[in-house]
Design an enzyme around this catalytic site. Structure first.
Site, PDB file in Angstrom:
ATOM      1  N   ASP A 135      42.269  33.343  26.558  1.00 32.17           N
ATOM      2  CA  ASP A 135      42.791  33.617  27.890  1.00 32.17           C
ATOM      3  C   ASP A 135      43.423  32.355  28.463  1.00 32.17           C
ATOM      4  O   ASP A 135      42.786  31.305  28.499  1.00 32.17           O
ATOM      5  CB  ASP A 135      41.663  34.106  28.809  1.00 32.17           C
ATOM      6  CG  ASP A 135      42.206  34.811  30.036  1.00 32.17           C
ATOM      7  OD1 ASP A 135      43.403  35.164  30.051  1.00 32.17           O
ATOM      8  OD2 ASP A 135      41.437  35.008  30.985  1.00 32.17           O
ATOM      9  N   HIS A 142      48.858  31.190  40.936  1.00 38.66           N
ATOM     10  CA  HIS A 142      47.418  31.465  40.866  1.00 38.66           C
ATOM     11  C   HIS A 142      46.622  30.162  40.774  1.00 38.66           C
ATOM     12  O   HIS A 142      45.654  29.961  41.515  1.00 38.66           O
ATOM     13  CB  HIS A 142      47.110  32.351  39.655  1.00 38.66           C
ATOM     14  CG  HIS A 142      45.647  32.551  39.405  1.00 38.66           C
ATOM     15  ND1 HIS A 142      44.844  33.293  40.242  1.00 38.66           N
ATOM     16  CD2 HIS A 142      44.830  32.092  38.415  1.00 38.66           C
ATOM     17  CE1 HIS A 142      43.596  33.282  39.775  1.00 38.66           C
ATOM     18  NE2 HIS A 142      43.563  32.565  38.673  1.00 38.66           N
ATOM     19  N   GLU A 208      41.143  40.438  37.577  1.00 34.06           N
ATOM     20  CA  GLU A 208      42.274  39.531  37.405  1.00 34.06           C
ATOM     21  C   GLU A 208      43.416  40.336  36.819  1.00 34.06           C
ATOM     22  O   GLU A 208      43.277  40.954  35.765  1.00 34.06           O
ATOM     23  CB  GLU A 208      41.912  38.351  36.497  1.00 34.06           C
ATOM     24  CG  GLU A 208      40.917  37.407  37.150  1.00 34.06           C
ATOM     25  CD  GLU A 208      40.757  36.085  36.407  1.00 34.06           C
ATOM     26  OE1 GLU A 208      40.751  36.099  35.160  1.00 34.06           O
ATOM     27  OE2 GLU A 208      40.650  35.039  37.074  1.00 34.06           O
ATOM     28  N   GLU A 210      46.365  40.658  34.745  1.00 27.81           N
ATOM     29  CA  GLU A 210      46.946  39.879  33.648  1.00 27.81           C
ATOM     30  C   GLU A 210      47.729  40.802  32.730  1.00 27.81           C
ATOM     31  O   GLU A 210      47.648  42.018  32.819  1.00 27.81           O
ATOM     32  CB  GLU A 210      45.834  39.207  32.803  1.00 27.81           C
ATOM     33  CG  GLU A 210      44.911  38.307  33.603  1.00 27.81           C
ATOM     34  CD  GLU A 210      44.055  37.394  32.729  1.00 27.81           C
ATOM     35  OE1 GLU A 210      44.415  37.182  31.550  1.00 27.81           O
ATOM     36  OE2 GLU A 210      43.033  36.901  33.236  1.00 27.81           O
ATOM     37  N   ASP A 242      41.011  41.235  33.537  1.00 24.84           N
ATOM     38  CA  ASP A 242      39.960  40.329  33.081  1.00 24.84           C
ATOM     39  C   ASP A 242      38.926  40.180  34.198  1.00 24.84           C
ATOM     40  O   ASP A 242      39.014  39.279  35.022  1.00 24.84           O
ATOM     41  CB  ASP A 242      40.571  38.978  32.699  1.00 24.84           C
ATOM     42  CG  ASP A 242      39.644  38.178  31.815  1.00 24.84           C
ATOM     43  OD1 ASP A 242      38.773  38.788  31.165  1.00 24.84           O
ATOM     44  OD2 ASP A 242      39.784  36.946  31.767  1.00 24.84           O
ATOM     45  N   ARG A 246      32.877  35.697  40.390  1.00 25.14           N
ATOM     46  CA  ARG A 246      33.271  34.395  40.962  1.00 25.14           C
ATOM     47  C   ARG A 246      32.082  33.497  41.290  1.00 25.14           C
ATOM     48  O   ARG A 246      32.194  32.268  41.209  1.00 25.14           O
ATOM     49  CB  ARG A 246      34.101  34.618  42.227  1.00 25.14           C
ATOM     50  CG  ARG A 246      35.402  35.363  42.014  1.00 25.14           C
ATOM     51  CD  ARG A 246      36.345  34.607  41.107  1.00 25.14           C
ATOM     52  NE  ARG A 246      37.596  35.341  40.916  1.00 25.14           N
ATOM     53  CZ  ARG A 246      38.482  35.048  39.981  1.00 25.14           C
ATOM     54  NH1 ARG A 246      38.267  34.048  39.136  1.00 25.14           N
ATOM     55  NH2 ARG A 246      39.583  35.757  39.860  1.00 25.14           N
ATOM     56  N   GLN A 249      30.826  32.092  38.081  1.00 26.67           N
ATOM     57  CA  GLN A 249      31.836  31.132  37.625  1.00 26.67           C
ATOM     58  C   GLN A 249      31.694  29.781  38.352  1.00 26.67           C
ATOM     59  O   GLN A 249      31.729  28.720  37.732  1.00 26.67           O
ATOM     60  CB  GLN A 249      33.233  31.709  37.874  1.00 26.67           C
ATOM     61  CG  GLN A 249      34.373  30.845  37.362  1.00 26.67           C
ATOM     62  CD  GLN A 249      35.748  31.495  37.607  1.00 26.67           C
ATOM     63  OE1 GLN A 249      35.829  32.629  38.090  1.00 26.67           O
ATOM     64  NE2 GLN A 249      36.804  30.808  37.264  1.00 26.67           N
ATOM     65  N   LYS A 262      33.042  35.519  32.749  1.00 23.70           N
ATOM     66  CA  LYS A 262      34.268  36.138  32.264  1.00 23.70           C
ATOM     67  C   LYS A 262      34.058  37.003  31.027  1.00 23.70           C
ATOM     68  O   LYS A 262      34.912  37.828  30.717  1.00 23.70           O
ATOM     69  CB  LYS A 262      35.275  35.039  31.885  1.00 23.70           C
ATOM     70  CG  LYS A 262      35.628  34.091  32.997  1.00 23.70           C
ATOM     71  CD  LYS A 262      36.715  34.679  33.860  1.00 23.70           C
ATOM     72  CE  LYS A 262      37.262  33.623  34.800  1.00 23.70           C
ATOM     73  NZ  LYS A 262      38.413  34.125  35.536  1.00 23.70           N
ATOM     74  N   THR A 266      36.577  42.749  29.454  1.00 20.17           N
ATOM     75  CA  THR A 266      38.015  42.587  29.635  1.00 20.17           C
ATOM     76  C   THR A 266      38.639  43.930  29.288  1.00 20.17           C
ATOM     77  O   THR A 266      38.512  44.385  28.153  1.00 20.17           O
ATOM     78  CB  THR A 266      38.564  41.488  28.699  1.00 20.17           C
ATOM     79  OG1 THR A 266      37.893  40.260  28.976  1.00 20.17           O
ATOM     80  CG2 THR A 266      40.063  41.303  28.871  1.00 20.17           C
ATOM     81  N   THR A 360      45.650  35.197  35.302  1.00 17.97           N
ATOM     82  CA  THR A 360      46.008  35.976  36.489  1.00 17.97           C
ATOM     83  C   THR A 360      47.453  35.719  36.902  1.00 17.97           C
ATOM     84  O   THR A 360      47.882  34.574  36.978  1.00 17.97           O
ATOM     85  CB  THR A 360      45.065  35.606  37.649  1.00 17.97           C
ATOM     86  OG1 THR A 360      43.739  35.753  37.191  1.00 17.97           O
ATOM     87  CG2 THR A 360      45.313  36.484  38.864  1.00 17.97           C
ATOM     88  N   GLU A 374      41.925  35.583  45.677  1.00 17.49           N
ATOM     89  CA  GLU A 374      43.105  35.114  46.410  1.00 17.49           C
ATOM     90  C   GLU A 374      43.452  36.030  47.576  1.00 17.49           C
ATOM     91  O   GLU A 374      43.801  35.552  48.660  1.00 17.49           O
ATOM     92  CB  GLU A 374      44.310  35.037  45.461  1.00 17.49           C
ATOM     93  CG  GLU A 374      44.200  33.960  44.409  1.00 17.49           C
ATOM     94  CD  GLU A 374      45.168  34.213  43.259  1.00 17.49           C
ATOM     95  OE1 GLU A 374      46.284  33.699  43.327  1.00 17.49           O
ATOM     96  OE2 GLU A 374      44.795  34.950  42.320  1.00 17.49           O
TER      97      GLU A 374
HETATM   98 CA    CA Z   1      41.365  35.479  33.111  1.00 17.33          CA
END
Ligand code: CA
Length: 426
Positions: A135, A142, A208, A210, A242, A246, A249, A262, A266, A360, A374
């Site tokens: 990834d 982003h 996310e 993507e 994905d 948070r 993370q 993460k 996915t 992202t 975001e």
């Molecule tokens: Ca990602």
């Protein structure tokens, strides 16, 4: 750059809003209720054309495709491994077979019966056995947004970001097909005002937005793929959600980057749109002259793609989803060729069926932010839903739907959608 052939017509009716006209022909792997093994198919309109049936009749043999047996495999890996001449040959044969002025399939009712399934009647599976998933973090908007939130405006982009397509090794085992439910993960988090971490379900669940590409032939260990040759090793693209936790993370990512925040899920869309189909939408990406990038990362021509993207969210209480963000793949600072060239420059081998995520995809506008992190600016603002609910992060029961489509001269080349529902923690 090639233009799109607007005169091409199939004997299969295609509705104007369909993502799958004869100009697209994306590949996927499906299973019918009566079949015991998965098969390879191509989407056209609301149908799946069963390539195993065509191969059995000898309609997909010749040249680079050999006897066509690769289309009777349960995954696309063997076809991906054959490389661009074989992909182009197959596309040419399939385009001819589906044309409105070509009788072989059109006028053979028995063959048509055997070879076409309604998309609503089949179950879509992962298109490839994915050996590795990488990834990237290739959207400047982003990375800047996240950087401002974590480190402030002056240090938003890390010093390496404009030199290196930053990425990390993800987890292939948890790549799932669209429609798969995703339980809220548990893990360690540390509330800002606490001295010690706590353990429990993530409270800051995110998506996310993507896209991803599948690797074709790939390279041997110790060799690399020069950027000029990268298009020969990129089979096609899918939509990627994905999922990200948070709070997990934030606590785990120093010093080695994201890990359990993460790698629990996915989601990808089932139809792989080929780079041949996307060719009319190739375009210039952002300028890369400040700083100049290393020669091994310099694209010899335009390598961005103009693909409009949308994120929709439907809560348990809602009857229909709301669109909460739009974006475009063309915003990406580092393009797919640069990602593959960079990933292999040290001799790391990429193999057929490997999946590469873009990271992202956010754009310059506020409504073009590709994550809740975001959109809610780290939980300081609310996203309003049309039924009066609001969100800062995802709630249990929320369904996230991403779609992608290119359009030129009235012809749509689409990706369908990737969807998934967040379930309560198990
Ligand atoms: Ca990602």
């Amino acid at each position: 750059m090639t233009n799109i052939d607007t005169t091409l017509r199939s004997f299969i009716d295609v509705a104007p809003d369909s993502h799958f006209p004869i100009q697209n022909l994306p590949y996927g792997v499906f299973k019918t209720s009566s079949s015991s093994t998965p098969g390879i198919g191509v989407a056209i309109s609301d149908q799946v054309l069963d390539l195993g049936v065509l191969a059995e009749r000898g309609l997909l043999a010749g040249g680079e495709l050999g006897d066509g047996e690769i289309f009777r495999e349960p995954t696309l890996n063997a076809f991906m491994a054959l490389g661009r001449p074989a992909w182009t040959a197959a596309r040419s044969i399939l385009t001819t077979l589906l044309r409105n002025d070509e009788p072989v399939l059109r006028d053979d009712a028995g063959l048509r019966d055997a070879a076409f399934h309604r998309q609503s009647d089949v179950e879509m599976l992962l298109p490839a056995a994915i050996g590795d998933y990488t990834d990237f973090y290739s959207s400047r908007e982003h990375a800047t947004n996240i950087g401002i939130m974590l480190r402030g405006k002056d240090n938003a982009l890390q010093p390496n970001w404009l030199h290196i397509p930053v990425g990390y090794h993800g987890r292939a085992s948890s790549v799932v097909i669209s429609g798969t439910d995703v339980p809220r993960p548990k893990g360690q988090t540390k509330p800002p005002d606490a001295d010690r971490p706590i353990f429990g379900p993530s409270r800051l669940m995110d998506f996310e937005l993507e896209m991803g590409f599948f690797v074709g032939p790939g390279n041997r260990l110790g060799e690399s793929i020069p950027i000029a040759a990268a298009p020969d090793h990129i089979f096609g693209m899918v939509l990627v959600n994905d999922w990200s936790a948070r709070d997990i993370q934030a606590w785990e990512y120093v010093p080695l980057g994201p890990f359990l925040s993460k790698n629990f899920a996915t989601s990808i869309s089932p139809w792989v749109v080929t780079m041949d189909a996307l060719e009319p939408f190739r375009c210039a990406g952002p300028a890369q002259n400040d700083p100049e990038v290393f020669p091994y990362l310099r694209s010899p021509d335009d390598r961005a793609y103009d693909i409009h993207l949308e994120v929709l969210l439907q809560s348990r209480e809602m009857d229909a989803p709301d669109r909460i963000a739009t974006s475009n793949l063309r915003y990406m600072y580092w393009n797919v060729s640069q990602q593959l060239a960079h990933h292999t420059v040290n001799g790391c081998n990429a193999r057929p069926g490997d999946l590469y995520g873009s990271g992202t995809i956010s754009g310059p506008e506020k409504h073009e932010r590709g994550s809740m992190m975001e959109l809610s600016w780290r939980g300081t603002e609310s996203v309003q839903l049309s039924n009066g609910e609001e969100r800062k992060f995802l709630a249990d029961g929320d369904t996230v739907i991403m779609s992608g489509c290119c359009e030129k001269n009235g012809v749509k080349i689409g990706f369908g959608e990737v969807r998934g529902t967040l379930l309560p923690a198990g």
